[in-house]
Write an enzyme that holds these catalytic residues in place. Structure first.
Site, short mmCIF file in Angstrom:
data_model
loop_
_atom_site.label_atom_id
_atom_site.label_comp_id
_atom_site.label_asym_id
_atom_site.label_seq_id
_atom_site.Cartn_x
_atom_site.Cartn_y
_atom_site.Cartn_z
CG LEU A 161 -1.72 -1.16 1.39
CD1 LEU A 161 -2.74 -1.13 2.82
CD2 LEU A 161 -2.61 -1.47 0.09
CG ASP A 162 -0.58 4.59 -2.46
OD1 ASP A 162 -1.51 4.53 -1.98
OD2 ASP A 162 -0.30 4.62 -3.69
CG LEU A 163 0.62 8.81 0.77
CD1 LEU A 163 -0.27 9.99 0.77
CD2 LEU A 163 2.01 9.45 0.45
#
Length: 137
Positions: free
Chosen positions: A14-16
């Site tokens: 996942l990213d932010l």
């Protein structure tokens, strides 16, 4: 022949924004291609012969975000064999559904590992790749 490769979305994917980072899709697609190749007749002999496979182009369409703990499936099939390159088409779907997360066209060549250059598809190599190709329905 189409192969199916399961992928579970983990936190490190996942990213932010809390969805799978775009760069991770390259890894998911590569996992699908490795699974595809491992199931093909003659792959071991090809690799031992001094030939290798190299991706020369990838086009990815992102259709829907993928999120933590979702179970995905990478569908992979070889759809076109040309004179010096071939096309693998891949889809990433929510497992058990038709919900499309992403799809990609991946062009590859076969290389002479020593010379580091692409070789033409002819003779036994051409027959091998055609055996891996999706059969018309």
């Amino acid at each position: 022949m189409q192969t199916r490769t399961p992928i579970k979305v983990r936190g490190y994917h996942l990213d932010l924004y809390s969805h799978v980072n775009n760069a991770r899709y390259l890894e998911f697609l590569e996992e699908g291609r490795w699974n595809f190749l491992e199931q093909q007749p003659g792959i071991e002999e090809l690799m031992k012969s001094g030939l290798g496979m190299a991706v020369v182009n990838i086009n990815i369409n992102f259709r829907r975000g993928a999120f933590m703990n979702e179970e995905l499936e990478v569908l992979t099939e070889l759809t076109k064999v040309g004179n010096k390159s071939a096309l693998i088409q891949q889809k990433i779907q929510l497992k058990g559904t038709d919900t499309l997360i992403a799809d990609a066209d991946v062009t590859f060549v076969v290389t002479d590992q020593k010379a580091q250059k692409a070789v033409p598809f002819e003779g036994e190599l051409l027959k091998l790749l055609q055996a891996w190709q999706k059969k018309p329905e």
